[in-house]
Design a protein around this motif. Structure first.
Motif, mmCIF file in Angstrom:
data_model
loop_
_atom_site.group_PDB
_atom_site.id
_atom_site.type_symbol
_atom_site.label_atom_id
_atom_site.label_comp_id
_atom_site.label_asym_id
_atom_site.label_seq_id
_atom_site.Cartn_x
_atom_site.Cartn_y
_atom_site.Cartn_z
ATOM 1 N N SER A 224 -80.271 -44.534 -11.177
ATOM 2 C CA SER A 224 -80.249 -45.976 -10.938
ATOM 3 C C SER A 224 -80.537 -46.743 -12.229
ATOM 4 C CB SER A 224 -81.296 -46.349 -9.885
ATOM 5 O OG SER A 224 -81.494 -47.746 -9.830
ATOM 6 N N PRO A 225 -79.856 -47.874 -12.468
ATOM 7 C CA PRO A 225 -80.187 -48.689 -13.637
ATOM 8 C C PRO A 225 -81.504 -49.443 -13.487
ATOM 9 C CG PRO A 225 -78.521 -49.789 -12.314
ATOM 10 C CD PRO A 225 -78.712 -48.426 -11.707
ATOM 11 N N ILE A 226 -82.067 -49.467 -12.290
ATOM 12 C CA ILE A 226 -83.363 -50.110 -12.071
ATOM 13 C C ILE A 226 -84.453 -49.259 -12.697
ATOM 14 C CG2 ILE A 226 -84.947 -51.045 -10.334
ATOM 15 C CD1 ILE A 226 -82.155 -52.368 -10.463
ATOM 16 N N GLU A 227 -85.374 -49.890 -13.381
ATOM 17 C CA GLU A 227 -86.465 -49.137 -14.010
ATOM 18 C C GLU A 227 -87.241 -48.372 -12.935
ATOM 19 O OE1 GLU A 227 -86.667 -48.733 -17.055
ATOM 20 O OE2 GLU A 227 -85.515 -50.383 -17.891
ATOM 21 N N PRO A 228 -87.632 -47.124 -13.214
ATOM 22 C CA PRO A 228 -88.296 -46.292 -12.196
ATOM 23 C C PRO A 228 -89.482 -46.956 -11.514
ATOM 24 C CG PRO A 228 -87.695 -44.953 -14.084
ATOM 25 C CD PRO A 228 -87.371 -46.382 -14.453
ATOM 26 N N TYR B 284 -79.667 -55.067 -15.841
ATOM 27 C CA TYR B 284 -80.884 -54.572 -15.213
ATOM 28 C C TYR B 284 -81.864 -53.936 -16.182
ATOM 29 C CZ TYR B 284 -78.643 -55.226 -10.680
ATOM 30 O OH TYR B 284 -78.038 -55.773 -9.576
ATOM 31 N N SER B 285 -81.359 -53.408 -17.290
ATOM 32 C CA SER B 285 -82.251 -52.666 -18.182
ATOM 33 C C SER B 285 -81.731 -52.685 -19.610
ATOM 34 C CB SER B 285 -82.379 -51.211 -17.707
ATOM 35 O OG SER B 285 -83.085 -50.429 -18.646
ATOM 36 N N CYS C 15 -73.644 -52.608 -22.813
ATOM 37 C CA CYS C 15 -72.407 -52.672 -22.038
ATOM 38 C C CYS C 15 -71.381 -53.587 -22.698
ATOM 39 C CB CYS C 15 -72.687 -53.211 -20.633
ATOM 40 S SG CYS C 15 -73.992 -52.340 -19.740
ATOM 41 N N PRO C 16 -70.106 -53.249 -22.598
ATOM 42 C CA PRO C 16 -69.075 -54.192 -23.041
ATOM 43 C C PRO C 16 -69.037 -55.382 -22.088
ATOM 44 C CG PRO C 16 -68.080 -52.281 -21.982
ATOM 45 C CD PRO C 16 -69.542 -51.978 -22.108
ATOM 46 N N LEU C 17 -69.004 -56.586 -22.637
ATOM 47 C CA LEU C 17 -69.023 -57.797 -21.830
ATOM 48 C C LEU C 17 -67.632 -58.430 -21.792
ATOM 49 C CD1 LEU C 17 -72.434 -59.246 -23.048
ATOM 50 C CD2 LEU C 17 -71.983 -57.718 -21.110
ATOM 51 N N ALA C 18 -67.503 -59.487 -21.017
ATOM 52 C CA ALA C 18 -66.204 -60.124 -20.834
ATOM 53 C C ALA C 18 -65.712 -60.760 -22.136
ATOM 54 C CB ALA C 18 -66.306 -61.175 -19.737
ATOM 55 N N PRO C 19 -64.503 -60.411 -22.577
ATOM 56 C CA PRO C 19 -63.942 -61.085 -23.761
ATOM 57 C C PRO C 19 -63.717 -62.568 -23.476
ATOM 58 C CG PRO C 19 -62.729 -59.072 -23.212
ATOM 59 C CD PRO C 19 -63.626 -59.371 -22.055
ATOM 60 N N SER C 20 -63.573 -63.353 -24.529
ATOM 61 C CA SER C 20 -63.434 -64.801 -24.367
ATOM 62 C C SER C 20 -62.219 -65.179 -23.524
ATOM 63 C CB SER C 20 -63.352 -65.474 -25.742
ATOM 64 O OG SER C 20 -62.262 -64.961 -26.492
ATOM 65 N N GLY C 21 -61.152 -64.387 -23.590
ATOM 66 C CA GLY C 21 -59.955 -64.680 -22.815
ATOM 67 C C GLY C 21 -60.095 -64.403 -21.338
#
Length: 215
Positions: free
Chosen positions: A57-61, A186-187, A192-198
């Motif tokens: 899980s990406p939630i911290e333990p 979350y952590s 992570c790759p984020l949304a490009p401007s387009g």
């Protein structure tokens, strides 16, 4: 110490394998269901369980026991949209993803059919490297206020988030009720790759995952 490290690495890899399998199976159920709302309910419930109970899980333990699951907008059938795809001039993007190295992807299609409802169209990317996969990140008018500022993902087929392929008539269904936050929301363990401007829509997409509502 080295053998112990290898045992830990093996265990973590097996856990990640299981996580990927569960996500792939979940999206298979989503694609197979004739009832989009029921499939969305399964998606919400399964993700809540995984985020709370699974070791990957990406939630911290320390926070998992009290975590009730991702906060989701109510299902909005008007945000299940059918689009056409048009070819685009290839645009290659390389994104640094921390310890995982650089991620390279190129644009391969642009939607047609979202402008009237959402104030823009979106580019679909193909993640390069062995096997490859479709990636569709986006941001919208809710980003940074009601939803994660870096945007959300709708498709990431390498990791199992696959809502279905283009139909024989050349259309693709994009159901924004299944949009979700990247793990880095979350952590800080994740990059992570984020949304490009387009891929920033002018209109609000009040569907899918959202920030928790203050009580």
């Amino acid at each position: 110490m080295k053998p112990r490290y290898r045992r830990n690495e093996l265990k973590e890899t097996q856990q990640l394998w299981e996580w990927r399998e569960k996500i792939a199976n979940l999206y298979y159920e989503v694609r197979s269901s004739p009832d989009a709302v029921a499939a969305w309910g399964l998606w919400c419930d399964t993700r809540s369980t995984l985020f709370r109970d699974h070791p990957q899980s990406p939630i911290e333990p320390a926070d998992r026991k009290a975590f009730e699951g991702p906060t989701i907008f109510p299902y909005d059938p008007s945000l299940r949209l059918t689009v056409q795809l048009a070819p685009v001039t290839s645009e290659r993007i390389t994104v640094a993803t921390g310890a995982d190295g650089d991620l390279s992807m190129h644009a391969f299609a642009r939607t047609s059919g979202l402008e009237a409802r959402l104030g823009g169209e979106l580019t679909l990317y193909w993640i390069e490297g062995y096997g490859g996969g479709v990636f569709l990140p986006f941001a919208d008018a809710t980003s940074g206020t009601e939803t994660y500022g870096g945007g959300r993902y709708l498709l990431d087929t390498i990791k199992g988030a696959d809502l279905g392929v283009v139909s024989p008539d050349g259309t693709l269904v994009l159901d924004f009720n299944f949009s979700y936050f990247p793990s880095c929301a979350y952590s800080s363990r994740y990059v992570c790759p984020l949304a490009p401007s387009g891929n920033r829509l002018k209109g609000p997409v009040r569907a899918g995952e959202r920030l928790p509502i203050s009580k």
